[in-house]
Design an enzyme around this catalytic site. Sequence first.
Site, PDB file in Angstrom:
ATOM      1  N   TYR A 153       0.806  -1.221   0.000  1.00 38.28           N
ATOM      2  CA  TYR A 153       0.000   0.000   0.000  1.00 38.28           C
ATOM      3  C   TYR A 153       0.839   1.271   0.000  1.00 38.28           C
ATOM      4  O   TYR A 153       0.298   2.366  -0.052  1.00 38.28           O
ATOM      5  CB  TYR A 153      -0.919   0.015   1.235  1.00 38.28           C
ATOM      6  CG  TYR A 153      -0.163  -0.163   2.535  1.00 38.28           C
ATOM      7  CD1 TYR A 153       0.436   0.915   3.168  1.00 38.28           C
ATOM      8  CD2 TYR A 153      -0.017  -1.421   3.105  1.00 38.28           C
ATOM      9  CE1 TYR A 153       1.153   0.752   4.336  1.00 38.28           C
ATOM     10  CE2 TYR A 153       0.688  -1.595   4.275  1.00 38.28           C
ATOM     11  CZ  TYR A 153       1.272  -0.512   4.886  1.00 38.28           C
ATOM     12  OH  TYR A 153       1.993  -0.680   6.041  1.00 38.28           O
ATOM     13  N   GLY A 154       2.152   1.134   0.067  1.00 38.84           N
ATOM     14  CA  GLY A 154       3.006   2.317   0.216  1.00 38.84           C
ATOM     15  C   GLY A 154       4.131   2.366  -0.794  1.00 38.84           C
ATOM     16  O   GLY A 154       3.915   2.310  -1.997  1.00 38.84           O
TER      17      GLY A 154
ATOM     18  N   GLU B 221      10.692  -3.670   5.726  1.00 41.28           N
ATOM     19  CA  GLU B 221       9.627  -3.030   6.491  1.00 41.28           C
ATOM     20  C   GLU B 221       9.986  -2.872   7.964  1.00 41.28           C
ATOM     21  O   GLU B 221       9.430  -2.028   8.650  1.00 41.28           O
ATOM     22  CB  GLU B 221       8.311  -3.814   6.351  1.00 41.28           C
ATOM     23  CG  GLU B 221       7.778  -3.882   4.936  1.00 41.28           C
ATOM     24  CD  GLU B 221       7.278  -2.541   4.421  1.00 41.28           C
ATOM     25  OE1 GLU B 221       7.388  -1.525   5.128  1.00 41.28           O
ATOM     26  OE2 GLU B 221       6.778  -2.503   3.294  1.00 41.28           O
TER      27      GLU B 221
ATOM     28  N   LEU C  48       6.256   0.320  -1.836  1.00 43.14           N
ATOM     29  CA  LEU C  48       6.541  -0.840  -2.687  1.00 43.14           C
ATOM     30  C   LEU C  48       5.676  -0.883  -3.944  1.00 43.14           C
ATOM     31  O   LEU C  48       5.940  -1.672  -4.850  1.00 43.14           O
ATOM     32  CB  LEU C  48       6.345  -2.140  -1.895  1.00 43.14           C
ATOM     33  CG  LEU C  48       7.425  -2.422  -0.855  1.00 43.14           C
ATOM     34  CD1 LEU C  48       6.970  -3.515   0.104  1.00 43.14           C
ATOM     35  CD2 LEU C  48       8.738  -2.793  -1.510  1.00 43.14           C
TER      36      LEU C  48
END
Length: 166
Positions: free
Chosen positions: A17-18, A92, A20
């Site tokens: 969601y970010g 992460e 990546l």
Amino acid sequence: MCNYKVARSALHKLFVYGTLKRGEPNHYWLKKASNGYAKYICKAATTKKMPLVIATRYNIPFLLDKPGHGNYVAGEIYEVDDRMLDKIENLEGRDLLSRDIQDMNMGLQEGIVPCYVFLLKNYPEYLDQLPYLSEYLNTARHPYEARSERDEKIVAKNDLLYNLFI
């Protein structure tokens, strides 16, 4: 004859969601063959409303583990092998984000699929007061600072959470 290397590595669905996502600063991690296997499947969204915030002085996107609050969050689903999943988990931050399984919506005709997703479970209260987003985009207003650039600024790596949020 069974190919042992292929057989021993399971494939997993991963919702990103970010940073990546395609076009974002860390997407190259998913394309780097030495990190393992990753294949783009489709765009998707969370099936529950969740708070997506941009936080810290490094403008890091976090999906807070607070289902029912925030927005339906847009992202992408990838099929990844064990090696890639391990590399992404390291990127992460194993001591920061928790890997969880959540249902993701692939679209009206496509249905729901369970995917791994990285959530921030233990976070400072003020993060819940930040604006909730429905999609992350790296922008000039909120420029993401790569982990390689910020690692040298973090004094005590053994307390990553404290160093990110001070």
